[in-house]
Design an enzyme around this catalytic site. Structure first.
Site, short mmCIF file in Angstrom:
data_model
loop_
_atom_site.label_atom_id
_atom_site.label_comp_id
_atom_site.label_asym_id
_atom_site.label_seq_id
_atom_site.Cartn_x
_atom_site.Cartn_y
_atom_site.Cartn_z
N ALA A 166 0.89 -1.11 0.20
CA ALA A 166 -0.53 -0.18 -0.20
C ALA A 166 0.36 1.23 0.08
O ALA A 166 0.35 2.75 -0.40
CB ALA A 166 -1.03 -0.30 1.26
N ASN A 183 1.54 -2.89 8.18
CA ASN A 183 2.40 -3.19 7.18
C ASN A 183 2.74 -2.07 6.43
O ASN A 183 4.16 -2.44 6.33
CB ASN A 183 1.13 -3.92 6.02
CG ASN A 183 0.37 -5.22 6.49
OD1 ASN A 183 1.37 -6.35 6.00
ND2 ASN A 183 -0.84 -5.35 6.42
N HIS A 226 -1.40 7.38 4.05
CA HIS A 226 -0.04 7.03 4.47
C HIS A 226 0.66 8.51 4.28
O HIS A 226 0.69 8.57 3.56
CB HIS A 226 0.76 6.11 3.63
CG HIS A 226 -0.59 4.80 4.35
ND1 HIS A 226 -0.51 3.82 4.86
CD2 HIS A 226 -1.26 3.86 2.72
CE1 HIS A 226 -1.42 2.96 5.04
NE2 HIS A 226 -2.08 2.97 3.74
N1 LIG Z 1 2.12 -4.94 2.49
C1 LIG Z 1 0.66 -3.74 2.52
O1 LIG Z 1 1.03 -2.91 2.18
C2 LIG Z 1 -0.34 -4.56 3.32
C3 LIG Z 1 -0.76 -5.62 3.48
N2 LIG Z 1 -1.73 -6.66 3.36
C4 LIG Z 1 -1.63 -7.63 4.04
O2 LIG Z 1 -1.68 -8.76 3.68
C5 LIG Z 1 -2.51 -9.89 3.96
C6 LIG Z 1 -3.63 -10.04 3.10
O3 LIG Z 1 -4.96 -9.64 2.87
P1 LIG Z 1 -6.40 -9.79 2.92
O4 LIG Z 1 -6.21 -10.29 1.39
O5 LIG Z 1 -6.87 -7.88 2.68
O6 LIG Z 1 -7.23 -10.60 3.64
P2 LIG Z 1 -8.58 -11.50 3.28
O7 LIG Z 1 -8.64 -11.61 5.59
O8 LIG Z 1 -9.15 -11.01 2.53
O9 LIG Z 1 -7.89 -12.65 2.87
C7 LIG Z 1 -7.19 -13.59 3.56
C8 LIG Z 1 -6.81 -15.09 3.06
O10 LIG Z 1 -5.68 -15.54 3.22
C9 LIG Z 1 -6.16 -16.65 3.36
N3 LIG Z 1 -6.00 -17.48 5.26
C10 LIG Z 1 -5.38 -17.75 6.42
N4 LIG Z 1 -4.44 -17.96 6.78
C11 LIG Z 1 -3.89 -19.01 6.09
C12 LIG Z 1 -3.04 -20.02 6.10
N5 LIG Z 1 -2.28 -20.13 6.84
N6 LIG Z 1 -2.98 -20.41 4.66
C13 LIG Z 1 -2.98 -20.12 3.44
N7 LIG Z 1 -4.18 -19.05 3.62
C14 LIG Z 1 -4.59 -18.73 4.56
C15 LIG Z 1 -7.65 -17.12 3.61
O11 LIG Z 1 -8.75 -17.91 3.89
C16 LIG Z 1 -8.32 -16.14 3.18
O12 LIG Z 1 -8.45 -16.26 1.18
C17 LIG Z 1 -2.71 -9.22 5.20
O13 LIG Z 1 -1.94 -10.46 5.95
C18 LIG Z 1 -2.67 -7.56 5.69
O14 LIG Z 1 -2.45 -7.96 7.35
C19 LIG Z 1 -2.90 -6.08 3.77
C20 LIG Z 1 -2.67 -4.85 3.26
C21 LIG Z 1 -1.40 -4.19 3.00
O1 LIG Z 2 -3.10 0.87 3.56
C1 LIG Z 2 -3.09 -0.55 3.62
O2 LIG Z 2 -3.61 -0.89 2.69
C2 LIG Z 2 -2.58 -1.14 5.23
C3 LIG Z 2 -2.46 -0.58 6.13
O3 LIG Z 2 -2.32 0.83 6.51
C4 LIG Z 2 -1.33 -1.52 6.85
O4 LIG Z 2 -1.88 -2.32 7.10
O5 LIG Z 2 -0.26 -0.19 7.40
#
Ligand SMILES: NC(=O)C1=CN([C@@H]2O[C@H](COP(=O)(O)OP(=O)(O)OC[C@H]3O[C@@H](n4cnc5c(N)ncnc54)[C@H](O)[C@@H]3O)[C@@H](O)[C@H]2O)C=CC1
Ligand SMILES: O=C([O-])CC(=O)C(=O)O
Length: 266
Positions: free
Chosen positions: A123, A189, A219
């Site tokens: 993000a 994140n 951000h």
């Molecule tokens: N780097 C960045 O800037 C960002 C990173 N993220 C991170 O990305 C990740 C995913 O976010 P979303 O798709 O919004 O979440 P979400 O909750 O919509 O989807 C998560 C998915 O992962 C699966 N899952 C959960 N635990 C698992 C495991 N141990 N093994 C396999 N699959 C598993 C679930 O079944 C679901 O399909 C989160 O950890 C979130 O914090 C989110 C936003 C920004």
């Molecule tokens: O903006 C986003 O997608 C996520 C965010 O703030 C974070 O996890 O730090």
């Protein structure tokens, strides 16, 4: 053609498959989710990537690339063993890497498998500039995160503030990125990504706001060092499927996959 396996089929995973459905150079062969989520994932995957199999573990398969869009647990469960087997990986759950020792474990696993793990910018922007500035020496990195009050539901802010009644921008946290990640793991994140690219979790300063005046995930980053300085404001539109996640995160994954699959990388 790049053969990709994806861990997770939630807001980010689905968004990525939707966009890449029309890319002939990327094929999703497997989608890995926990047993309990397999049925739901199968119905989604059948329309977005009809040739992909939904499984609960990678098994003996060797994709060209394994990408994590799932969460903390998936890193220990799937990414580390895959790296040890020599499978290149990408990780989007960077907040998880604020757990002490986890970055070292990832690096050791990639070294053991003679491969690489890429931490995606998700993000936040300017990670290229920040990581380059670190080479010359950074003096300070300050991150201010501003989200609508509802985005802080199910966090410690909910107990400390009446989020629905806030009329003014309210500071809900001020401290180090390490402390921010401990207290707000699902919003950690961006703070963790900036820390890993820059001054580390203890030296990166974080301020978090619940702000009834914004509808986006805002951000703001200020960095100073031998290179000079920069200020960056991102106004990330949240995904309808998960308001904690900015849409740019999906595009960041698509970009990273395109850079591996296509002849030109940028
Ligand atoms: N780097 C960045 O800037 C960002 C990173 N993220 C991170 O990305 C990740 C995913 O976010 P979303 O798709 O919004 O979440 P979400 O909750 O919509 O989807 C998560 C998915 O992962 C699966 N899952 C959960 N635990 C698992 C495991 N141990 N093994 C396999 N699959 C598993 C679930 O079944 C679901 O399909 C989160 O950890 C979130 O914090 C989110 C936003 C920004
Ligand atoms: O903006 C986003 O997608 C996520 C965010 O703030 C974070 O996890 O730090």
């Amino acid at each position: 053609m790049l053969h990709v396996s994806m861990i997770g089929c939630g807001a980010i995973g689905v968004g990525v498959m939707e966009i890449l459905k029309s890319d002939p150079e990327v094929a999703f062969d497997m989608v890995v989710v926990p047993e309990a989520h397999m049925e739901r994932a199968r119905s989604t995957v059948s329309t977005l990537a009809p040739t992909a199999r939904v499984v609960s573990r990678l098994g003996d398969e060797r994709p060209d690339l394994l990408i994590e869009c799932a969460g903390h647990q998936a890193i220990a469960e799937h990414i580390i063993p895959a790296l040890e087997r020599g499978i290149p990986c990408m990780v989007v759950s960077i907040g998880a890497l604020s757990e002490p020792g986890l970055v070292d474990k990832l690096e050791a696993a990639a070294r053991a498998g003679k491969t690489q793990v890429q931490l995606l910018s998700g993000a936040i922007g300017a990670i290229d500039a920040l990581a380059a500035a670190k080479v010359g020496g950074l003096e300070s990195v300050v991150y201010t995160g501003r989200k609508p009050p509802q985005a802080w539901k199910d966090t410690p802010a909910e107990a400390a503030f009446d989020l629905d009644a806030l009329k003014e921008p309210t500071v809900i946290f001020e401290g180090s990125a390490r402390e921010a990640a401990r207290l707000y793991p699902k919003n950690a994140n961006v703070a963790a990504t900036l820390s890993l690219a820059g001054l580390g979790l203890d030296q990166t300063r974080v301020r978090l706001y619940a702000d009834p005046g914004v509808s986006e995930n805002v951000h703001y980053v200020e960095a100073r060092g031998a290179f000079g300085g920069f200020e960056l404001t991102m106004r990330g539109k949240p995904l309808a499927a998960n308001p904690k996640t900015s849409a740019l995160t999906v595009y960041s994954v698509v970009r990273a996959l395109g850079n591996r699959a296509h002849a030109l990388s940028i």
